[in-house]
Design an enzyme around this catalytic site. Structure first.
Site, PDB file in Angstrom:
ATOM      1  CD  GLU A  48     -30.942 -26.559  -9.585  1.00  0.00           C
ATOM      2  OE1 GLU A  48     -30.513 -25.464  -9.164  1.00  0.00           O
ATOM      3  OE2 GLU A  48     -30.425 -27.172 -10.538  1.00  0.00           O
ATOM      4  CD  GLU A  79     -27.527 -23.800  -9.189  1.00  0.00           C
ATOM      5  OE1 GLU A  79     -27.757 -22.649  -9.657  1.00  0.00           O
ATOM      6  OE2 GLU A  79     -27.933 -24.847  -9.716  1.00  0.00           O
ATOM      7  CD  GLN A 101     -29.967 -31.232 -12.207  1.00  0.00           C
ATOM      8  OE1 GLN A 101     -29.924 -30.597 -13.266  1.00  0.00           O
ATOM      9  NE2 GLN A 101     -31.087 -31.625 -11.646  1.00  0.00           N
ATOM     10  CG  ASP A 104     -19.544 -28.299 -13.538  1.00  0.00           C
ATOM     11  OD1 ASP A 104     -18.738 -28.244 -14.458  1.00  0.00           O
ATOM     12  OD2 ASP A 104     -19.863 -29.355 -12.966  1.00  0.00           O
ATOM     13  CG  PHE A 105     -24.865 -25.983 -12.034  1.00  0.00           C
ATOM     14  CD1 PHE A 105     -25.786 -27.014 -12.085  1.00  0.00           C
ATOM     15  CD2 PHE A 105     -24.194 -25.632 -13.198  1.00  0.00           C
ATOM     16  CE1 PHE A 105     -26.051 -27.681 -13.280  1.00  0.00           C
ATOM     17  CE2 PHE A 105     -24.430 -26.290 -14.389  1.00  0.00           C
ATOM     18  CZ  PHE A 105     -25.361 -27.324 -14.436  1.00  0.00           C
ATOM     19  CB  ILE A 106     -20.939 -25.005  -6.270  1.00  0.00           C
ATOM     20  CG1 ILE A 106     -21.017 -24.584  -4.797  1.00  0.00           C
ATOM     21  CG2 ILE A 106     -19.499 -24.973  -6.743  1.00  0.00           C
ATOM     22  CD1 ILE A 106     -20.330 -25.524  -3.847  1.00  0.00           C
ATOM     23  CG  HIS A 146     -22.770 -30.468 -17.550  1.00  0.00           C
ATOM     24  ND1 HIS A 146     -22.858 -29.408 -18.406  1.00  0.00           N
ATOM     25  CD2 HIS A 146     -24.012 -30.627 -17.026  1.00  0.00           C
ATOM     26  CE1 HIS A 146     -24.095 -28.940 -18.417  1.00  0.00           C
ATOM     27  NE2 HIS A 146     -24.822 -29.664 -17.594  1.00  0.00           N
TER      28      HIS A 146
END
Lengths: 343, 447
Positions: A48, A79, A101, A104-106, A146
């Site tokens: 992203e 993701e 990005q 955490d978003f994994i 984050h």
């Protein structure tokens, strides 16, 4: 956007270079990506805002201009799609480097990573030579979404490799090795270190092997095993304790999976005391795993209990004083090391 | 409805118990609070009452077995109290004489070669959990000397006796630097013969002086040690190994005290409903001498002498198959009658296996009385972690020289066995002199 910073004084010369440039951790990562993409046309990036915007932290700045939109791909905000597409790309012979990005978003792509990417070679004989990279760690007032350190979910998943460097030199060398590795590699970058760590990095090609820890500071009285930002806090604690007559050895794991058991065991056999330090939360953190394997393999070399310094078992607080209380720091590490050294 | 009978927790730090005797058998009727079984634990032996009235339907743990506290050891069928054998009888059923015969001690041994090992393993298993605290070392279990795996390995490899190494780590434990210093300064080999020992390090209890085969010859009968006996055995070995015992012998003229006692005995027992013995006289004399010589009222922790503020005197009581040392707390502060009463009560409950765990802890000095069995004097083993123990011989009429004439007096030999790490001869003899003087010039009111 490289900046050459001249540093007066002592460092050794390499052939051709008068002085080695000082490079930030972030810049070292960018150099690794650039060099690998130049070396191997199969290496592509996706994530992203990595192309036009140059990345949320500017890690990929200038790469779209250099390599074009087919190799630096701006993705939708998904993701799952990023990881799934990267896996598909690797089946077709590409070597993708997918960015999360914020790492955490994994969590959104947990299924893709653990059920497909990790097991692909085992179940189907289809290797997935991809790298998943992204900024991890706290200490920047990023709050609970984050600041994560989710490494253990993936250390617990057979089929993956997990890497988490602490220095600019290692960041570059390990990322290059990760890209060349035919296994799926999770490459965690500590966002606090992005611009705060600056050191000399050779401009000539070099690699740092996966799966090898390194002794950052030799010692005699106690071993601290740690990684990422906590390496710096541990070194600071060790400096403080040196003034009290304690020589603390600091081992930087660098790779969490596969863990370099031998370096850890060899160190504990010499100092006979072990303190594990990590920014990850206490329960289920890698300290438990390391304590178990040291107890199994080197029980008769221990002169004291294995202890650990970790973050508290809570989500990462947003409030700055709370976050400070939540995270380990040099003072806390020094206190724990002093206590254990005097046990 | 089924009521579980569990192994009770007899004290804060007690985690297991051994069933020594079932007092009821399967199918027996039990009343609530009727004694159901006897147990042996780290600190006390006790009789455990049934939690409910009913019929003993199931025995889950046999005699001789050791289980963790809260384990269900039996099940009482409370609903069927009035069914099965006979209609409801209000009087408590007398236990048939055959109970003791049928519920006899089953030897836990299978092969004759390892009789005591299984019981020893069971007895020693979780006890090391209590030794994890940084407080002064717990004596009396398998590991009296605190160190670490590394230190113990070094001691094994270099043949160093850890009892001889000074500990400067936390809580007096032997640390890496201590063992390395010991290795470099001297290579003192361990004086203990380890022939016949089992396992990586000889366990105190399993240590044999000769190869085990040499013990078994001719006709023999193997009797596994009771838990109490094992504990006594290991305590004695440990005490002798840790404390260098030295003995100071003196003789006290008890004539005055004997006369006092004879004169006051009947009145004392009538007024206070408790027997008047010689023991409180000795306890009082010791308590006063301990106050004057605090080093004898102390313990050793590594390089520290721990001087105890209280004077708690343990008094050894002989039991059927062993001994136990209940403690008279604050022996210096009690009035004479209270002292006598306390001594008698503790002794009686010791023999009846009704002591509470706290009543056998925290002694600072001990007294033993081999004289009641006729011995002239005894050389006792120190009750760790005390610094000394006094043995009282038999009180006998003997001829003695007083003012150049022979008189017949009631005399008693007193032997102080003391730990020469902290008590030297001068202190020991002065202490004994004080005890002797107190006894010979007794002036306290006893009635």
């Amino acid at each position: 956007m490289r900046r050459w910073i001249r540093r007066k004084g002592k460092h050794g010369k390499r052939s051709g270079d008068k002085r080695l440039p000082l490079v930030t951790y972030l810049e070292a990562i960018r150099q690794a990506l650039l060099e690998e993409m130049e070396r191997d046309p199969a290496v592509v990036l996706l994530g992203e805002d990595i192309g036009v915007y140059g990345g949320a932290f500017k890690v990929t700045a200038g790469l779209l201009e250099r390599f074009g939109w087919e190799r630096v791909i701006d993705t939708p905000i998904s993701e799952t799609a990023i990881i799934g597409a990267a896996a598909g790309m690797s089946y077709l012979g590409l070597r993708p480097v997918a960015e999360m990005q914020f790492i955490d978003f994994i969590a959104c792509a947990f299924n893709q990573v653990t059920n497909y990417v990790a097991k692909s070679h085992y179940l189907r004989g289809a290797p997935v030579p991809m790298v998943i990279r992204g900024p991890a760690g706290g200490g920047v007032h990023g709050g609970a979404f984050h600041s994560a350190n989710p490494e253990m979910y993936f250390v617990h998943t057979p089929g993956l490799k997990v890497v988490y460097p602490a220095t600019a030199y290692d960041a570059k060398g390990l990322l290059k090795s990760a890209i060349r590795d035919n296994n799926p590699v999770l490459f965690f970058e500590h966002k606090l270190l992005y611009r705060r760590v600056k050191e000399e990095v050779p401009s000539e090609e070099y690699l740092v092997p996966l799966g090898k820890a390194v002794i950052r500071r030799p010692g005699r009285d106690l071993t601290i095993v740690t990684y990422a930002a906590m390496v710096h806090a541990s070194l600071e604690a060790a400096e403080q304790l040196a003034g009290e007559g304690l020589e603390i050895e600091v081992v930087d794991l660098r790779t969490l999976l596969p863990l370099d058991r031998e370096t850890v065991l060899e160190s504990v056999r010499r100092t006979n005391k072990l303190l594990v330090v990590h920014e990850d939360t206490r329960t289920g953190g890698i300290a438990g795993e390391i304590a178990a394997l040291v107890s199994e393999a080197a029980f008769d070399d221990l002169d004291g209990p294995i202890r650990r310094v970790t973050s508290l078992d809570t989500p990462v607080p947003f409030s700055p004083p709370l976050e400070e209380h939540f995270l380990p720091n040099a003072a806390r590490i020094a206190a724990a090391a002093r206590d254990l050294a005097h046990y | 409805m089924a009521v579980d009978v569990v192994m009770p927790q007899m004290g804060e730090s007690i985690f297991e118990g051994t069933i020594t005797k079932w007092l009821k058998k399967l199918g027996d009727k039990v009343e609530r609070d009727e004694p159901l079984f006897e147990i042996s634990t780290d600190k006390v032996d006790a009789e455990i009452p049934a939690p409910a009235a009913g019929v003993l339907r199931e025995i889950k743990v046999a005699e001789g077995q050791t289980v963790p506290v809260k384990t269900v050891v039996a099940v009482i069928d409370a609903a069927n109290a009035d069914s099965s054998v006979s209609p409801r009888t209000p009087a408590p059923e007398s236990v048939p004489a055959s109970v003791s015969a049928s519920v006899s001690k089953q030897p836990p041994a299978t092969a004759q070669t390892c009789p005591a090992e299984k019981a020893v393993e069971a007895a020693f298993e979780p006890r090391s959990a209590a030794a994890a605290s940084p407080a002064p070392a717990q004596r009396g279990n398998g590991q009296a000397i605190r160190s670490s795996p590394f230190v113990r390995r070094m001691a094994r490899e270099k043949n160093i006796d850890l009892a001889a190494v000074r500990g400067t780590g936390t809580g007096g434990r032997i640390s890496k630097s201590d063992i390395l210093a010991a290795i470099s300064s001297t290579a003192a080999p361990s004086a203990q013969p380890s022939a016949g020992a089992v396992g990586p390090g000889p366990h105190v209890l399993l240590e044999a002086a000769v190869p085990r085969e040499r013990i078994y010859f001719g006709h023999y009968q193997v009797q596994p040690m009771s838990v109490m006996r094992q504990r006594i055995a290991e305590h004695m070995v440990l005490s002798k190994r840790v404390s260098p015992h030295v003995y100071s012998i003196d003789e006290a003229d008890m004539t005055h005290v004997a006369q006092l006692r004879a004169a006051a005995k009947i009145e004392f027992e009538k007024r206070n409903e408790t027997k008047l013995t010689f023991m409180p006289f000795f306890v009082r004399a010791c308590a006063e001498a301990l106050r004057a010589f605090p080093l004898v009222n102390a313990s050793v922790d590594g390089a520290n002498v721990v001087l105890h503020g209280e004077i708690n005197i343990g008094i050894a009581v002989a039991l059927e198959a062993g001994l136990i040392v209940p403690v008279v707390k604050n022996a210096g502060e009690k009035k004479f009658v209270a002292l006598q009463r306390s001594i008698n009560d503790l002794a009686e409950r010791a023999r009846g296996k009704k002591l509470k765990p706290e009543e056998v802890q925290e002694s600072t000095f001990s007294i033993t009385n081999p004289g009641i069995f006729g011995g002239l004097l005894g050389l006792p083993v120190i009750n760790q972690p005390n610094a000394a123990i006094l043995a009282i011989g038999a009180i006998q009429k003997r001829p003695v020289v007083i003012d150049d004439a022979i008189a017949i007096r009631s005399l008693v030999y007193l032997v102080l066995s003391y730990d020469h790490r902290i008590v030297d001869g001068a202190i020991a003899h002065q202490f004994m002199g004080q005890v002797k003087r107190r006894l010979e010039t007794w002036d306290e009111e006893i009635l």
